[in-house]
Design an enzyme around this catalytic site. Structure first.
Site, short mmCIF file in Angstrom:
data_model
loop_
_atom_site.label_atom_id
_atom_site.label_comp_id
_atom_site.label_asym_id
_atom_site.label_seq_id
_atom_site.Cartn_x
_atom_site.Cartn_y
_atom_site.Cartn_z
N ASP A 1 0.85 -1.20 0.00
CA ASP A 1 0.00 0.00 0.00
C ASP A 1 0.88 1.25 0.00
OD1 ASP A 1 -1.30 -2.27 1.07
OD2 ASP A 1 -2.85 -1.07 1.99
N GLU B 1 -6.28 -10.52 -4.71
CA GLU B 1 -6.18 -11.60 -3.72
C GLU B 1 -7.31 -12.62 -3.84
OE1 GLU B 1 -5.61 -9.88 0.16
OE2 GLU B 1 -3.57 -9.26 -0.33
N GLN C 1 -9.77 -6.81 -6.54
CA GLN C 1 -9.26 -5.46 -6.77
C GLN C 1 -8.55 -5.38 -8.11
OE1 GLN C 1 -6.73 -7.10 -3.49
NE2 GLN C 1 -5.67 -5.16 -3.86
#
Ligand code: BGC
Length: 773
Positions: free
Chosen positions: A364, A491, A604
């Site tokens: 991140d 993921e 995502q």
């Protein structure tokens, strides 16, 4: 969790009614921090609501306990020890008693109430009028700040005015060490697996105004001193007491109606992660004594100055959308509150606002948060890079554990540099972390030309991490360089061959490493020899990197004309979205991982993220087709997703979608759209908002070291403005309907592109305008 609708103010969030339903969430939203200390927004008096409606936490970025990870079935090389951020002693507690009634807004009645978190002053203010069950009325006002100038210090000013009451008033200042962490339960995103207290008291000190708790962690072996210094507005000796790990100073006096009493409280945290244990006590005393001497108002002024400087560089202004303006400032403010600025700490997924993801640092930082700091406050970006350099020895160690004879493998999640991911398919397998870190170094170099950094730290990281690709990759029968058995950013798909994102980023990484090696060999041969010596680099390795990069397998589906997420993704059955009830999202809480892995479904952005980071490698048509395909199979269950979809939507001309995705990101925490902000803010998404403006609507890219803009203006906005530090200059970008104004605020020259047009700003012509369709 119920939420408030705050008035839409640009520079604060304001709560105007005391509300127990939203309390847990508000503790996060009103949290204060300075990149080290984090204080959740709980009132000084604590919270007496039912269990599960409050987490009165205090956190220190990078201060952790470690605990062996218990695997029912062990395997070689699995991460052995978890590190988790600790809930440390609560030093902000102040009890107020009116005769024998304790001030507690959950009892009696609250007549007037306001709580404000101000992004320009950095002060959390609370003001309320309360009447006790037996009818005693007081006004309570408090102001709280966590100093940006001194990472160890926070301060509170607490004031009570008797409205109708004459009698005995008692104030108790507490330092409470009997705290524990939240237990995770079934949600892997929540807290640690630990229960019970983790800090053990070894000593305490107390005087009339000073309290200190000396505690130790069991396994990580750190000493922590939490201390407070208090000053009452009237001259009255305090009664000191200690109950277990709770130290108090109590003042009791007779007050008359209308009388006001004030208490100033200064708190500090010092740990042996930063200093020798022997120094902690005198440092605590000295910090608190000088804070007390300076006084709350001086600290407040320093805080305001720090923030004025920050906003002068970082402010993003949007005219025409108040909700958004508030969301953006809120996000920027929380990012600053969350980011470690000492080179020893980083920025965790939830900052220092909660225990979600255990205070761990992830990719991140590099892919989502780094750009915001790089272009707004480059010195902070440099500190984030320093943190990774400090982790290089452990990354080398980890590479050896993972059977790589050379190179360094960074941990997927960590605090102190050790791999802490207990679920390797969505953890260690995300080898792209190495390329993500290299990418941030590339971005940094392109924006700063900081050769000193490159020679001192950057080159070594980039080359050492590049070697891992040679360790896990191999050439197939067609001569393509393949990277097998890894997990990409998505993921919901794990352990695959040739994840597009990973391979494309590895190619960038290998080329970058080779370019650095070639450049240093030519320009700084002695430094190159030193680095090569440190890493035991073979002379022919850079050429091997170039070859692997040029032969990288980048899966593409000819029939669909899209980039395939990996070798098998497109052959899987598409998830049955039509028959998945809303309450089954996020899927990770409702389906076994293998059920999810078997389907085409993304948590995502994965390929879509590569479209942004490696922007020049794709045509607009490529981007549009990839976007169209992957949008249909993406749940956005990760808060890291919407901002990336917004940026690519803006680029391919889907303005409505760009706006909708952007709005999901911009107020993700303020509106608690993921339903878990009570466990902490989402720092990656917060920074994604900044990217949404700069990369998305303003179309900013840096390609081959060249800065470019391709502005657009969402229909709802009148105009927007942001600033960029680039190559020593500070550029202001102001977008109006059909017109972009570029102004050089600092520096002497800056060249960049507006669409296909070159723009050259100089002192003689510091402002230029260009039009766009
Ligand atoms: C995301 C990861 C991210 C992590 C921490 C997960 O839900 O899938 O990409 O690194 O959260 O924010």
């Amino acid at each position: 969790m119920q939420q408030h609708t705050y008035p839409l103010e640009a520079w604060c969030i304001r709560e105007t009614a005391f509300d127990t339903d939203s309390h847990f969430l508000d503790e996060t939203l009103f949290a204060l921090g300075n990149g080290y200390i984090g204080l959740r927004g709980t009132g000084e008096e604590g919270y007496s609501g039912p269990a599960g409606t409050s987490l009165d936490g205090t956190y220190l970025n990078g201060f952790y306990e470690s605990e062996p990870i218990q695997y029912p079935e062990a395997a070689y090389g699995l991460a052995k020890v978890n590190q988790f951020m600790l809930n440390v002693p609560n030093a902000k507690g102040i009890e107020l008693w009116l005769d024998d009634e304790r001030f507690d807004p959950l009892t009696g009645s609250v007549q007037a109430y306001e709580r404000v978190l101000d992004f320009r002053t950095g002060v959390l203010t609370r003001s309320l009028e309360w009447t006790s069950p037996q009818g005693r009325s007081v006004r309570v006002q408090s102001r709280r700040l966590v100093c940006f100038d001194n990472k160890h210090l926070f301060a509170i000013e607490f004031e009570v005015t008797s409205l109708n009451f004459a009698g005995r008033l008692r104030l108790v200042s507490a330092l409470d060490g009997a705290v524990k962490n939240l237990e995770a339960g079934d949600d892997p995103r929540v807290g640690s697996a630990i229960s019970g207290p983790t800090l053990h008291m070894i000593d305490s000190e107390q005087t009339d105004s000073f309290s200190a708790l000396v505690q130790k962690t069991h396994n990580s072996g750190f000493t922590l001193i939490s201390a407070t210094e208090t000053a009452l507005s009237v001259d009255l000796p305090a009664v000191t007491a200690r109950q277990g790990q709770r130290l108090t100073q109590t003042w009791e006096l007779q007050v008359s109606e209308g009388q006001t009493l004030g208490l100033k409280k200064f708190g500090s945290y010092y740990s042996s992660r930063d200093y020798d244990a022997k120094e902690l006590m005198w440092r605590s005393r000295e910090t608190l004594a000088s804070a007390k001497a300076a006084g709350f108002d001086e600290l407040r002024l320093a805080q305001e100055q720090y923030l004025a400087d920050f906003w002068q560089q970082a402010d993003v202004q949007i005219a025409g959308d108040d909700a958004l303006q508030q969301g953006i400032h809120f996000n920027q403010f929380h990012l600053l509150q969350s980011v470690g600025r000492d080179g020893k700490t980083n920025i965790s997924a939830k900052g220092v606002t909660g225990e979600g993801y255990e205070g761990h640092y992830f990719w991140d930082t590099e892919i989502y948060i780094f750009p915001f700091f790089l272009y707004s406050k480059p010195e902070i970006a440099r500190k984030l890079l320093e943190y990774r350099y400090a982790g290089l020895p452990k990354a080398r160690e980890r590479a050896r554990q993972m059977s790589h004879a050379t190179g360094a493998l960074y941990p997927w999640r960590t605090i102190a540099g050790d791999e802490c991911s207990a679920y390797f398919p969505a953890g260690t397998a995300q080898y792209h972390i190495n390329a993500d870190i290299a990418y941030s170094i590339k971005l940094y170099m392109e924006a700063t030309n900081d050769q000193e950094y490159l020679v001192k730290h950057g080159a070594e990281i980039v080359m050492e991490t590049a070697r891992i690709w040679m360790g896990i990759g191999s050439y197939d029968r067609e001569g393509r360089f393949c990277i097998n058995q890894v997990t990409g950013p998505d993921e919901y798909t794990a352990l695959v061959n040739n994840n597009y994102y990973t391979n494309a980023m590895a190619r960038m990484h290998l080329d970058f490493a080779a370019a650095i090696a070639e450049q240093l060999q030519a320009t700084e041969p002695a430094e190159f020899a030193r680095i090569a010596g440190l890493a035991v680099l073979d002379a022919n390795e850079p050429a091997e990197w170039r070859r692997a990069a040029s032969l990288m397998n980048l899966p593409y589906d000819e029939a669909l004309q899209i980039h395939a997420q990996d070798d098998s993704f497109l052959s899987k059955k598409v998830w049955d979205f039509a028959n998945t009830p809303k309450e089954n999202y996020p899927l990770l809480l409702n389906y076994h991982p293998m059920v999810i892995y078997r389907h085409q479904v993304c948590k995502q952005a994965d390929v879509v993220l590569a479209l942004l980071l490696l922007s020049d490698q794709f045509t607009l048509e490529d981007k549009r087709r990839d976007f169209d395909y992957y949008e249909k199979v993406t749940t956005h269950d990760s808060s890291l997703s919407s901002c990336i979809f917004s940026i690519i939507a803006a680029e391919v001309g889907y303005q409505d979608k760009a706006y909708d995705y952007f709005m999901e990101t911009a107020r993700l925490d303020l509106d608690d759209t993921h339903g878990n902000t009570h466990y902490g803010v989402h720092t990656a998404a917060m920074a994604g908002t900044w990217m949404g403006v700069a990369y998305g609507f303003a179309g900013m890219r840096v390609v081959g070291g060249e800065l470019k803009f391709a502005p657009s203006l969402p229909a709802k906005w009148q105009h927007y403005t942001f600033k960029i530090h680039f190559k020593g200059a500070l550029l202001e970008v102001h977008i109006e309907p059909g017109r972009a104004d570029y102004s050089l605020l600092q520096g002497e020259v800056l060249d960049f592109m507006h669409g296909d047009e070159p723009v050259a700003l100089a002192l003689s012509q510091p402002k230029q305008s260009r039009s766009f369709a």
